[in-house]
Design an enzyme around this catalytic site. Sequence first.
Site, PDB file in Angstrom:
ATOM      1  N   PHE A 103     -23.173 -75.125  94.653  1.00 31.78           N
ATOM      2  CA  PHE A 103     -22.835 -73.721  93.667  1.00 31.78           C
ATOM      3  C   PHE A 103     -24.061 -73.152  93.478  1.00 31.78           C
ATOM      4  O   PHE A 103     -24.344 -72.308  92.698  1.00 31.78           O
ATOM      5  CB  PHE A 103     -22.808 -74.363  92.374  1.00 31.78           C
ATOM      6  CG  PHE A 103     -21.316 -74.861  92.087  1.00 31.78           C
ATOM      7  CD1 PHE A 103     -20.194 -74.086  91.687  1.00 31.78           C
ATOM      8  CD2 PHE A 103     -20.710 -76.300  92.039  1.00 31.78           C
ATOM      9  CE1 PHE A 103     -18.984 -74.264  91.500  1.00 31.78           C
ATOM     10  CE2 PHE A 103     -19.512 -76.678  91.889  1.00 31.78           C
ATOM     11  CZ  PHE A 103     -18.661 -75.538  91.561  1.00 31.78           C
ATOM     12  N   SER A 153     -32.781 -75.958  88.832  1.00 32.93           N
ATOM     13  CA  SER A 153     -33.025 -77.359  89.119  1.00 32.93           C
ATOM     14  C   SER A 153     -32.445 -78.312  88.235  1.00 32.93           C
ATOM     15  O   SER A 153     -31.771 -79.452  88.448  1.00 32.93           O
ATOM     16  CB  SER A 153     -34.125 -77.639  90.184  1.00 32.93           C
ATOM     17  OG  SER A 153     -34.460 -76.725  91.095  1.00 32.93           O
ATOM     18  N   ARG A 171     -30.248 -70.514  98.840  1.00 35.38           N
ATOM     19  CA  ARG A 171     -28.986 -70.025  98.376  1.00 35.38           C
ATOM     20  C   ARG A 171     -29.004 -69.621  96.772  1.00 35.38           C
ATOM     21  O   ARG A 171     -28.828 -68.686  96.111  1.00 35.38           O
ATOM     22  CB  ARG A 171     -27.772 -70.889  98.459  1.00 35.38           C
ATOM     23  CG  ARG A 171     -27.157 -70.914  99.707  1.00 35.38           C
ATOM     24  CD  ARG A 171     -26.137 -71.764 100.044  1.00 35.38           C
ATOM     25  NE  ARG A 171     -26.375 -73.418  99.987  1.00 35.38           N
ATOM     26  CZ  ARG A 171     -25.754 -74.449 100.830  1.00 35.38           C
ATOM     27  NH1 ARG A 171     -24.542 -73.984 101.039  1.00 35.38           N
ATOM     28  NH2 ARG A 171     -26.161 -75.594 100.769  1.00 35.38           N
ATOM     29  N   ASP A 180     -33.997 -81.153  86.490  1.00 30.41           N
ATOM     30  CA  ASP A 180     -34.296 -82.546  86.662  1.00 30.41           C
ATOM     31  C   ASP A 180     -35.319 -82.776  85.762  1.00 30.41           C
ATOM     32  O   ASP A 180     -36.459 -83.628  85.962  1.00 30.41           O
ATOM     33  CB  ASP A 180     -34.833 -82.771  88.121  1.00 30.41           C
ATOM     34  CG  ASP A 180     -33.707 -82.729  88.994  1.00 30.41           C
ATOM     35  OD1 ASP A 180     -32.701 -83.593  88.732  1.00 30.41           O
ATOM     36  OD2 ASP A 180     -33.497 -81.982  89.986  1.00 30.41           O
ATOM     37  N   HIS A 195     -25.330 -87.472  89.755  1.00 30.64           N
ATOM     38  CA  HIS A 195     -26.612 -87.472  89.399  1.00 30.64           C
ATOM     39  C   HIS A 195     -27.244 -88.748  89.325  1.00 30.64           C
ATOM     40  O   HIS A 195     -27.723 -89.063  88.212  1.00 30.64           O
ATOM     41  CB  HIS A 195     -26.737 -86.655  88.104  1.00 30.64           C
ATOM     42  CG  HIS A 195     -26.061 -85.200  88.107  1.00 30.64           C
ATOM     43  ND1 HIS A 195     -26.500 -84.190  88.993  1.00 30.64           N
ATOM     44  CD2 HIS A 195     -24.878 -84.836  87.514  1.00 30.64           C
ATOM     45  CE1 HIS A 195     -25.703 -83.335  88.986  1.00 30.64           C
ATOM     46  NE2 HIS A 195     -24.719 -83.493  88.168  1.00 30.64           N
ATOM     47  N   LYS A 212     -18.114 -82.770  87.472  1.00 30.77           N
ATOM     48  CA  LYS A 212     -19.209 -83.289  86.495  1.00 30.77           C
ATOM     49  C   LYS A 212     -19.153 -84.798  86.290  1.00 30.77           C
ATOM     50  O   LYS A 212     -18.251 -85.256  86.517  1.00 30.77           O
ATOM     51  CB  LYS A 212     -19.313 -82.632  85.269  1.00 30.77           C
ATOM     52  CG  LYS A 212     -19.947 -81.247  85.586  1.00 30.77           C
ATOM     53  CD  LYS A 212     -20.949 -80.822  86.448  1.00 30.77           C
ATOM     54  CE  LYS A 212     -22.396 -81.132  85.780  1.00 30.77           C
ATOM     55  NZ  LYS A 212     -23.573 -81.162  86.438  1.00 30.77           N
ATOM     56  N   LEU A 270     -24.716 -74.705  85.177  1.00 26.83           N
ATOM     57  CA  LEU A 270     -25.034 -73.040  85.107  1.00 26.83           C
ATOM     58  C   LEU A 270     -23.791 -72.257  85.522  1.00 26.83           C
ATOM     59  O   LEU A 270     -23.303 -71.336  84.891  1.00 26.83           O
ATOM     60  CB  LEU A 270     -26.319 -72.551  85.688  1.00 26.83           C
ATOM     61  CG  LEU A 270     -27.416 -72.635  84.882  1.00 26.83           C
ATOM     62  CD1 LEU A 270     -28.694 -72.648  85.661  1.00 26.83           C
ATOM     63  CD2 LEU A 270     -27.544 -71.812  83.587  1.00 26.83           C
TER      64      LEU A 270
END
Length: 376
Positions: free
Chosen positions: A134, A277, A198, A279, A95, A77, A320
Site C-alpha cells: 500500500f 512508517s 513507492r 513504528d 506486525h 489488519k 493511512l
Amino acid sequence: MAPTTIHLRSETKALEYRSALTPSTARTLIEHGYAVNVERSPGRIFKDTEFEAVGCTLVPEGSWPDVPRDHIILGLKELPENDTPIHHTHVQFAHVYKHQAGWQRILSRYAKGGSTLYDLEFLQDKNGRRVAAFGHSAGFCGAALSLLCYARRFSNPDSPLPSVSAYPTTASLNSDLKAALGPLPSHPRIIVVGALGRCGRGAIECCLQAGITDSSITKWDLEETTGKSSFPEILDCDILINTIYLQPNSTSPPFLTKHSLREAGKERKLGVICDVSCDPNSSNSPLPIYDTCTSFTEPTVRVDLGEGVPRLDVIAIDHLPTLTPRESSDEYSNQLLPSLLLLDERNRSEPWLGAERLYREKVAELEQAEDGGQKK
C-alpha cells in the site's frame, strides 16, 4: 477434489474500510477454480452485494473461527487481541516480526494453534521485492493529512487537526487540500525521507497535485542519510514526511530526538511530522519522540518538549490508505492477485514458501525467548 476456499474476513479495526479482495479480484479467483467466501461487513468500502454478484458466498460477519480448518483466512489488519490459539492459515499484516509491542503474545497464538501465518508485509518475489504494498497510497494519504494539519495550524493555531473521514475518491481529497492551502500566505517547505520508494513517490505526488512547487520539496533517500549521525536540515523544514521502510535490524541513528528538538529552541521551523512508517514501539525507530499511534478520530499527538518550545504535531496512523479506501484497495488487491492465484501451490512456490520460512524462524525465535525467560 474440493476447491481451495479463501475466506475474506470482515475487518475489526476501527475506521478500516479497505479490503484485501475487491469484487473484480474475487471474480478472477473464482474463474480460476477457487471458492471465495466473504463475510458480511458493514464497514467495507465494497458492498456485500458487489461480491455476491460475482459469485462469492456471503457468510456471517466474524464467522472465520468456526469454518473448516482448511479454509484460508484472508484479511488486512490485526485480529482482535485475546489469548485464544489460532488454528487456521492466515494471510494478513500481523506486525510482529520487528519486535513490536506485544509481538510474543500475538505470535504465540498462531504457534499454539498449529497454524501458519503468511504476513503480507513479507510476501516477496525471488529478488526480495514485496509483491504487493500500500506504499504509494500510504505516502499520498500521509502527505495529505500533513498538509491539512499544517493549514489547520494557521486557521486554528490552538486546536489540533480534528477527526478525518474517508474520501470517496482521490479527486475529492485533492479538492479539500487546495481549499485548505489556498488562504495561506505561503506554502510549506516539505522534506520527504525515503523519496525514491513507492511511499515517498506517493507523498511527493500528493504535494504536487495540491499545488506545492517541486522546489519546495526536499527529497532525501539513502544517499542523503547514510553515514550521517545528525540531520539538522530537517529542522529547517515546515513538514517532515518519513516514508522509509524500517528494517528489522537497522542500526541507523534517529532523524530527530527530543534533545535535538529542544536544542533547536525557538529557531525550529519544523511543526508537523507524518511518520508514515509508523513504528513508534520499535527499539530502532528513526523518530523516538513519540510512543503511540494516532487515529483518524484523533489524527495527531503533540510532542511534549517543555515550556517555551514551539509545538510539534505528529501524525502516526498505521492504516493511512483507508483515507481513500476504494482506490487503495483496488491498487493493492490487483498487485496481490497473482500471488493469491498460487495459493493452491503454496507448498512449492514463492512468495508463499519464503513467507512460511520466515514465520517458522520467528516462531523459533519466540520459543527461544520463552525458554530464556523461564530459565531466568
